[in-house]
Design an enzyme around this catalytic site. Structure first.
Site, PDB file in Angstrom:
ATOM      1  NE  ARG A  15      30.263  -3.730 -48.403  1.00 30.77           N
ATOM      2  CZ  ARG A  15      31.558  -3.926 -48.154  1.00 30.77           C
ATOM      3  NH1 ARG A  15      32.006  -3.980 -46.924  1.00 30.77           N
ATOM      4  NH2 ARG A  15      32.411  -4.029 -49.163  1.00 30.77           N
ATOM      5  NE  ARG A 332      32.037  35.103 -35.962  1.00 33.19           N
ATOM      6  CZ  ARG A 332      31.025  35.961 -35.799  1.00 33.19           C
ATOM      7  NH1 ARG A 332      30.886  36.619 -34.649  1.00 33.19           N
ATOM      8  NH2 ARG A 332      30.176  36.174 -36.775  1.00 33.19           N
ATOM      9  CG  ASN A 385      28.936  44.305 -34.117  1.00 29.73           C
ATOM     10  OD1 ASN A 385      28.371  43.873 -33.113  1.00 29.73           O
ATOM     11  ND2 ASN A 385      29.302  43.536 -35.114  1.00 29.73           N
ATOM     12  CB  SER A 404      36.712  45.789 -16.638  1.00 25.37           C
ATOM     13  OG  SER A 404      38.056  45.387 -16.560  1.00 25.37           O
TER      14      SER A 404
END
Ligand code: UD1
Ligand code: CA
Length: 457
Positions: A15, A332, A385, A404
């Site tokens: 099932r 991360r 990078n 900025s």
């Protein structure tokens, strides 16, 4: 008392409608079978045997190196036939055999231990429960003196027996030598042409061996998984257990029904967790931490007093005390934020360390960077990078101000206290303490005229 644990895991799980063996489906982030193996390990059994059949290769690969032995049952001719297969692997002499099910994951260690103690090498101890709807299960048939006489399977039961609400959970503890003898004497003379393990109950009664029915109060412990719906229902029950344990330890969950832990979560004092957060792997949260709604946090450490704003994704990261992260931030693996660091919306940090008080508040990427204390990393700025083949580091020393929309092309170093003008692309070292501008000089053209639309002839 020598304890032998047998885990039945040969069934098909039709099932589930899945290619994956049923016992390898995940509950709380771990395969069903892992839950049962953990319970068995906690019982410190002399040995643990896993009966495999359907999907045996995958199940056996999963249990390899987990200190248990697998015994194949091919074909699967019923639960009694399954136990027949382990008889050659059980030693001579006294002992207790505890039979668990690979698809009944939430049995508590204390319940299993109590069942084994009730057997104590002598009695047949059955774990039972009363169900409002007992259909499909084996019923506990009691005699005039209320003693257990046997178990009758649903398909073989009379209408009167089907009215019995006390059922066998599939978990029992039996005296070792008697169990061997009984299972070898089983026949398949029943509605399903199967060798029923449950037929040993009547054999025990006939021999005068005491049969005990031990009830379980919380049916969560004995619920099996046969379908995706049952798996999801059990997941909610497990999560409720985990949520209650957190709340008992003082964690303030906005809603225990909207909280998921798929691993281990440990929290200090005065931790608040809003709705919809998912914790995976090993997550350690310090004291006074606040975690906003809908955060996904995996294998992370969060320091005291940090605030994680909603919709933040954290994986393999360390967050320092008093840091502010999010909303909509992504940390991360290898992201290490020092104390009081601020990471704002749409900022991604990977394999980078940020010193105390460093800030990247808007729309930025820091990858393979070493960022000093009090650095301000401007909106839209990134570390480039990756040169298409290799990754390189960017070093931003203390007290640097990056304007900025800057691109810092790694490998590159920005010296202490340097200021990088907005819009700069920096590919060479920027000296300490100076303003470095790397963009075209602004120019205004006073004689310039806007083009006009050409007139139709
Ligand atoms: C069995 C019991 C029933 C009990 C129910 C609880 C028998 C005859 N009946 O029902 O009294 O109420 O469990 O859920 O024991 N398995 C094998 N090899 C087999 C058959 C089954 O390893 O040949 C394993 C399954 O993978 C599963 C467990 O045994 O882990 C129980 O099998 P399942 O078919 O779910 O139980 P029933 O026979 O329906
Ligand atoms: Ca069956």
């Amino acid at each position: 008392m020598a304890l032998h644990v047998v885990i039945m895991a040969a069934g098909k799980g039709t099932r589930m409608k899945s290619n994956r063996p049923k016992v390898l489906h995940r509950l709380g982030g771990r395969p069903l079978l892992q839950h049962v193996l953990d319970t068995a390990a906690a019982l410190r059994a002399a040995q643990t045997l896993v009966i495999t059949g359907h999907g045996a290769d995958e199940v056996e690969a999963f249990v390899a190196d987990r200190g248990v032995r697998c015994v194949r049952q091919m074909p699967q001719l019923g639960t009694g036939h399954a136990i027949q297969q382990v008889v050659p692997h059980l030693p001579d002499g006294e002992g207790t055999v505890l039979i668990l099910n690979g698809d009944v994951p939430l049995i508590r260690e204390a319940t299993a231990a109590a069942l084994a103690s009730a057997c104590a090498d002598k009695a047949l101890a059955l774990l039972t429960v009363e169900l409002a709807d007992p259909s499909g299960y084996g019923r506990i048939v009691r005699g005039p003196d209320d003693g257990v006489m046997g178990i009758v399977e649903h398909k073989d039961a009379t209408p009167e027996q089907r009215a019995i609400r006390e059922i066998y959970t599939g978990i029992m503890a039996a005296p070792l030598p008697a169990l061997k003898r009984w299972v070898m004497a089983l026949t398949n003379d029943n509605a399903q042409r199967e060798y029923y393990l449950t037929d040993i109950v009547a054999m025990a009664v006939a021999e005068g061996v005491p049969v005990l029915a031990q009830g379980v109060a919380d049916d969560t412990e004995v619920l099996g998984v046969n379908s995706p719906l049952q798996l999801a229902e059990l997941e909610r029950r497990l999560q409720r257990r985990l949520a209650e344990a957190q709340m008992e330890a003082g964690v303030r969950l906005a809603d225990p029904a909207r909280f998921d832990v798929r691993g281990t979560l440990s929290c200090g004092e005065d931790v608040e967790i809003d709705v919809g957060c998912v914790f995976e792997g090993t997550v350690r949260v310090g004291s006074g931490v606040s975690i906003g709604a809908h955060c996904m946090i995996r294998d992370a450490e969060i320091g005291d007093g940090a605030v994680i704003h909603p919709f933040t994704h954290v994986e393999g990261a360390r967050i320092g005390a008093g840091a502010l992260v999010g909303p909509y931030a992504r940390l991360r693996p290898g992201a290490e934020l020092g104390p009081e660091v601020h990471i704002g919306n749409f900022v991604e940090v990977k394999n980078s360390t940020l010193g105390p008080g460093a800030k990247a508040n808007h729309l930025a990427y820091l990858g393979d960077a070493t960022v000093g204390a009090r650095v301000n990393f401007g909106a839209g700025s990134i570390t480039a990078n990756y040169d298409g083949a290799n990754k390189h580091r960017t070093v931003i020393e203390d007290d640097v101000h990056v304007g900025s929309n800057c691109v810092l092309v790694a490998p590159v170093t920005i010296g202490v206290g340097a200021t990088i003008a907005g819009g700069s692309t920096i590919a060479r070292p920027a000296p300490a303490g100076q303003l470095t501008v790397a963009r075209a000089r602004q120019l205004s053209v006073p004689t310039w005229k806007r083009p006009q639309k050409a007139k139709k002839a």
